[in-house]
Design a protein around this motif. Structure first.
Motif, short mmCIF file in Angstrom:
data_model
loop_
_atom_site.label_atom_id
_atom_site.label_comp_id
_atom_site.label_asym_id
_atom_site.label_seq_id
_atom_site.Cartn_x
_atom_site.Cartn_y
_atom_site.Cartn_z
N GLY A 188 0.81 -1.20 0.00
CA GLY A 188 0.00 0.00 0.00
C GLY A 188 0.85 1.26 0.00
O GLY A 188 0.54 2.23 -0.71
N LEU A 189 1.91 1.25 0.80
CA LEU A 189 2.81 2.41 0.83
C LEU A 189 3.50 2.61 -0.51
O LEU A 189 3.66 3.75 -0.98
N GLU A 190 3.89 1.52 -1.14
CA GLU A 190 4.54 1.62 -2.45
C GLU A 190 3.60 2.22 -3.48
O GLU A 190 3.99 3.06 -4.30
N ALA A 191 2.33 1.82 -3.42
CA ALA A 191 1.33 2.38 -4.34
C ALA A 191 1.08 3.85 -4.02
O ALA A 191 0.93 4.68 -4.94
N ALA A 192 1.02 4.19 -2.73
CA ALA A 192 0.82 5.58 -2.34
C ALA A 192 1.97 6.44 -2.85
O ALA A 192 1.75 7.54 -3.40
N ARG A 193 3.17 5.97 -2.67
CA ARG A 193 4.35 6.72 -3.14
C ARG A 193 4.31 6.92 -4.65
O ARG A 193 4.58 8.01 -5.16
N ALA A 194 3.94 5.87 -5.37
CA ALA A 194 3.85 5.96 -6.82
C ALA A 194 2.80 6.98 -7.26
O ALA A 194 2.92 7.59 -8.34
N ASN A 195 1.78 7.19 -6.41
CA ASN A 195 0.73 8.15 -6.72
C ASN A 195 1.03 9.55 -6.20
O ASN A 195 0.16 10.42 -6.24
N GLY A 196 2.22 9.73 -5.67
CA GLY A 196 2.64 11.05 -5.22
C GLY A 196 2.16 11.43 -3.84
O GLY A 196 2.21 12.61 -3.47
N ILE A 197 1.69 10.46 -3.06
CA ILE A 197 1.22 10.74 -1.70
C ILE A 197 2.40 10.81 -0.74
O ILE A 197 3.29 9.95 -0.77
N ASN A 198 2.41 11.80 0.11
CA ASN A 198 3.44 11.94 1.14
C ASN A 198 3.26 10.82 2.17
O ASN A 198 2.20 10.69 2.77
N LEU A 199 4.28 10.02 2.36
CA LEU A 199 4.16 8.87 3.26
C LEU A 199 4.28 9.24 4.74
O LEU A 199 3.82 8.47 5.60
N SER A 200 4.84 10.37 5.05
CA SER A 200 5.17 10.65 6.45
C SER A 200 3.95 10.74 7.38
O SER A 200 4.06 10.36 8.55
N PRO A 201 2.76 11.18 6.93
CA PRO A 201 1.62 11.18 7.85
C PRO A 201 0.95 9.81 7.99
O PRO A 201 0.12 9.63 8.88
N VAL A 202 1.28 8.87 7.11
CA VAL A 202 0.61 7.56 7.12
C VAL A 202 1.26 6.67 8.17
O VAL A 202 2.48 6.53 8.21
N ALA A 203 0.45 6.07 9.00
CA ALA A 203 0.98 5.17 10.04
C ALA A 203 0.11 3.93 10.11
O ALA A 203 -0.97 3.86 9.52
N SER A 204 0.58 2.93 10.83
CA SER A 204 -0.20 1.70 10.99
C SER A 204 0.30 0.95 12.21
O SER A 204 1.46 1.09 12.62
N VAL A 205 -0.61 0.17 12.78
CA VAL A 205 -0.24 -0.82 13.80
C VAL A 205 -0.86 -2.14 13.39
O VAL A 205 -1.87 -2.18 12.68
N ALA A 206 -0.24 -3.22 13.81
CA ALA A 206 -0.73 -4.57 13.52
C ALA A 206 -1.07 -5.23 14.84
O ALA A 206 -0.19 -5.54 15.64
N SER A 207 -2.37 -5.42 15.08
CA SER A 207 -2.85 -5.89 16.38
C SER A 207 -2.78 -7.42 16.46
O SER A 207 -3.60 -8.13 15.88
N PHE A 208 -1.80 -7.89 17.19
CA PHE A 208 -1.55 -9.32 17.37
C PHE A 208 -2.19 -9.74 18.69
O PHE A 208 -1.83 -9.24 19.76
N PHE A 209 -3.16 -10.65 18.62
CA PHE A 209 -3.95 -11.01 19.80
C PHE A 209 -3.21 -12.03 20.66
O PHE A 209 -2.61 -12.96 20.16
N ILE A 210 -3.32 -11.82 21.98
CA ILE A 210 -2.51 -12.60 22.92
C ILE A 210 -3.35 -13.58 23.73
O ILE A 210 -3.32 -14.78 23.51
N SER A 211 -4.14 -13.09 24.67
CA SER A 211 -4.77 -13.98 25.66
C SER A 211 -5.70 -15.01 25.03
O SER A 211 -5.85 -16.12 25.57
#
Length: 374
Positions: A188-211
């Motif tokens: 997704g980031l690679e596609a965003a960059r190719a479309n001229g979108i500034n990557l620096s405001p884009v963030a993500s977390v990956a919620s890995f479930f534990i209990s």
């Protein structure tokens, strides 16, 4: 790092923050916002983010009278529109409370998550459409749109990220799916960059479930009944999470990621979710104490956060120093005849079903509220 002076913070949560763990709260309600409870947790317990889900909102809407006035204003509105209005208003308000944290951390923390309707978990197009609408409706840079890590969700995650929308990927149980999640984010980031979108405001977390992993595996180990099986109880979830972080480190070191990072991309931090213990025989801070390493998020129910603030312990890095032990645990799990992959597949399916049930309960509570506040 937050905007607050560390001297005002609880020393145990401060130690957790100093060790590199972002402390998030797994809860939100109108009452918590109105009472100032969220602001106090930011000021006193190092809370730098908030996660929500349909279960949390269903509970909030069913308790007290904090929503009565708005439900009265929404009388005559269809229930799905009303529920979306209520939940997006709460998330927007929470994002405003956390905006100073977002600014102080350069957009890394200070985030609030809102989930796409879980009934769309297997419909990528509808998920993308809903994610766009939620992002636009809340209209704050410091939110995450939560999308489940189903096969169809992976496609949606890539497409939404390509549009510059920040995503919290939820319901991750297996290492294999987690690797696919990291790939979807990078694509997704690679596609965003190719479309001229500034990557620096884009963030993500990956919620890995534990209990939930231990809650599913421990009964299987009891059924096996051997001393070797019993010894593994309460260890599978932590081992699984530790190896997830190993996979994250490996991906972060890849040429592909380094290329993205060089153009402003933010890492997709692992987030430990479902960190309240389900077995009362286990220490109530087990899934916090044993998953400390720099660069992760731990989102806790308030009960777990309070427990950690009272007696939690930070004893150095309890993730990267124990990869060997984690691999041994999972190998021994296989040796006693328990298939981790079978369990994680089942947990993903059940997780979607549980959130669908909670969503139905949320809609029903909203419907009752609309009728009683006419």
């Amino acid at each position: 790092m937050t905007q607050n002076d560390s001297t005002t913070q609880n020393p145990r949560t401060q130690a957790l923050s100093d060790a590199g763990v972002a402390v998030w709260l797994d809860d939100l309600s109108r009452e918590r916002l109105r009472s100032g409870s969220l602001a106090r947790l930011v000021a006193e317990h190092n809370v730098v983010g908030v996660t929500t889900n349909p279960t949390i909102f269903a509970g909030a809407l069913s308790e007290g009278d904090a929503y009565d006035a708005q439900l009265g204003d929404l009388a005559g509105t269809d229930v799905e529109t009303a529920v979306e209005k209520i939940t997006t208003d709460d998330v927007r308000s929470a994002a405003d409370v956390l905006r100073p944290v977002y600014d102080a951390t350069g957009g890394i923390d200070g985030r609030v998550s809102i989930e796409v309707d879980p009934r769309l978990a297997h419909d990528a197009d509808a998920t993308v459409e809903t994610a766009r609408r939620l992002w636009s409706t809340v209209d704050r840079p410091n939110i995450f749109i939560k999308i489940p890590a189903t096969v169809e969700g992976l496609d949606a995650i890539e497409r939404v990220t390509a549009e510059g929308i920040s995503v919290n990927v939820t319901l991750i149980f297996s290492l294999e799916r987690y690797v696919a999640v990291m790939d979807a984010y990078a694509s997704g980031l690679e596609a965003a960059r190719a479309n001229g979108i500034n990557l620096s405001p884009v963030a993500s977390v990956a919620s890995f479930f534990i209990s939930r992993v231990d809650a599913a595996i421990d009964p299987l180990l009891t059924a096996v009944g051997t001393p070797e099986a019993i010894e593994l109880q309460g260890r599978s979830a932590i081992a699984n999470a530790r190896l997830a972080f190993a996979a994250y480190e490996q991906f972060s070191a890849s040429d592909r990621w380094q290329d993205l990072a060089g153009t402003g991309a933010n890492p997709q931090r692992p987030l430990w979710a479902s960190t309240g213990v389900k077995d009362p025989n286990y220490p109530d801070t087990l899934y916090v104490d044993q998953l400390v390493t720099r660069g992760v998020v731990n989102t806790m129910p308030e009960k777990t956060l309070d427990a950690f603030a009272d007696h939690g312990q930070v004893s150095g890095d309890t993730v990267t120093t124990l990869y060997g032990d984690a691999r041994t645990v999972l190998a021994e799990l296989s040796d006693v005849g328990v298939s981790l992959s079978d369990v994680t597949d089942r947990l993903e399916s059940e997780g979607v079903e549980k959130f669908e049930t909670s969503w139905s309960e949320l809609l029903e509570t909203g419907r009752s509220g609309l009728e009683s506040n006419r």
